[in-house]
Design a protein around this motif. Sequence first.
Motif: not given
Length: 653
Positions: A489-518
């Motif tokens: 479910y790609a939209k969920g990963k996109m929103n989770l990536g935004l949550v991580y990025e906006q809350s300063g969890k940059f490593k988690e953001c990169i991991k989930i967004m790499e999954d998204y672009v896959a």
Amino acid sequence: MAIAIVGMALYLPTANFGYALDDELVIKTNEFVQNGFAGIADIFSHNFADGGKNFNDGLYRPLSVATFAIEVGLFGKHIPGVSHVLNALIYFLTIWILGLLLIRLKLENLALAIPLLLFALHPVHTEVVSNIKGRDDLFALLFGASFALYFLKGLKEGTVHFATSGAMLLLALFSKETAMTYFVAFPLLFLALPEIKLNKLLVKLIPFALLTFGFLAMRTWVINSMAGDVDPGLSAVLNNPIAATNNSIEALATAFKLQWMYLVKMIWPATLIHDYSYNQIPMVGFGSLLSLLGVLFFLGGMVAAFYFGIMKRKLWALALGFYLATLFVTSNILVHIGAMFAERFLYIPSFGLLLAIGLGISQILKNQKPILYGALALICVSSIYQTLTRSQDWKNNLSLFITDLPKGPESARINYNYATVMMVEAEKNNEPETGPTWSIAEKYYLKTLEIYPPYYDALNNLGAAYRKQKKYSEAEKYLEKLVSINPRYAKGKMNLGLVYEQSGKFKECIKIMEDYVAILANDPDAYYILGKAAGGLNDFVAAERYLLTATQLRPDNADFFAFYGLALAFQGKNQEAERALLNATSIDPTKTEGHKNLLLLYINTGRIQQALNHLKITLKHLPNNPYFLGMQQDLTNQLNQAQQPTDQTNTTE
């Protein structure tokens, strides 16, 4: 003609309405429709929803969608009033053609007027006529009735009319799948005419049967030629519990229960709502009274249609057969479809049932008792009132969902729709994060998940709502649950990536967004988020790489270039950074980020005059921005200090 005008007049107020429900999918976000005339070829070569959501819904209804593209070509984009007026006009033509067909069936006076009046005024038609997307049903009946009219002309006046009849049938088939029953359902009515012989009728119908089967073969080819298979979610419990259950007895019992519910809805349309999916109509077994009543009505109706209709040539029984035959396609008795129950499914069959009922009423009124005419007048006035009232609910999503929520409290989708429209309203009105509309959206997303916990869209939107309220821990909870349930479910990963990025969890953001672009490799927004997260980790090399990809995928986005230039500047690539930032400010001069970053670049590299010159340009586009107004004085002071001569003491010896 007068009855047709009355029917149309009921829906002319919709000219002031906007889009509602599936209009978004079929018109507003449908790329083929928005391409106007250029999109028509794509519409006829793709499944119904491909142009809107790029997924295979297993439906092929190109004709109505093509008319929306023609409207865009003639009148421009997003003018729903035109579409609503055209729907009302098509309804007028349909009633008129049905009247001509009844005249051909030798009905007159009350026997002609009453069935037609009941059809024109019936409130159950509001979903089809008031909702622009309902044009598929409107066309299907209009061209189906035209097929029957010209076929009957061909039987009586010669075969020249059969070609026109075939063309009308083909247009009906291109409108909606229900038309596959027409080569049987409409000719049933002709048996009421003593001069029509059954064996000769069947022979005349062979070419039309072949035309129908040929169309179905072509339709199957189009559906199977799409890039993806038919979406399995269409038969999920959320859309149609009958299709999802493994209990075939329960599925059949519930399908018969629906037949009774349809009959009640036709006779007493007191409660009309836009959705009947899970869990608005509970599944039942054959121990249910409603299921047994449905069995009795369905089987009894078939027997009556055969004995009194085909054998005895009674029009009321043949009309009942028309109702059962056209409703059978969406009945879920044998073939399970992507919806459990819907008022729109009654639009075409209602002609048959209302014809049967109208004929019965006309026989009763032959006594000419004033009280009976008064009862008929009361039915008409009540129908007009309810049609006008219900039609108003379809003005837009907000009015529709607010009205229907109390009537469908156990429907997961109605609760979801209401929550979503509340979130849209909160965003549109720039409501603060603590505003009441956000709380309402949150409440009804939670109610949706209480009814149906694995509702992917509800989990996603609830997470998004929490994110927009900066409730990051709550957002994480629901979005992480979503991606664990459905990793694709790609939209969920996109929103989770935004949550991580906006809350300063940059490593988690990169991991989930790499999954998204896959999953979605060419989404520029994903690379933008990745670039910002990499920048947050001070990895400006990675940030440059991600943001360069974003600008390449969407070269007209100012924000992408603003952050790309910033990533370059942090690496000391000042010339490249300047080019990127100038590009950002030229793409959209009203965006602040590009101007800010460019000014900082000039200041940090000691180019105060260039900074001041660019600031003057910036203030032309953003004259009231306090950040830039404050910077103007600071830069002027810095420039004046830089231009003052250094004090020197000259001594002469």
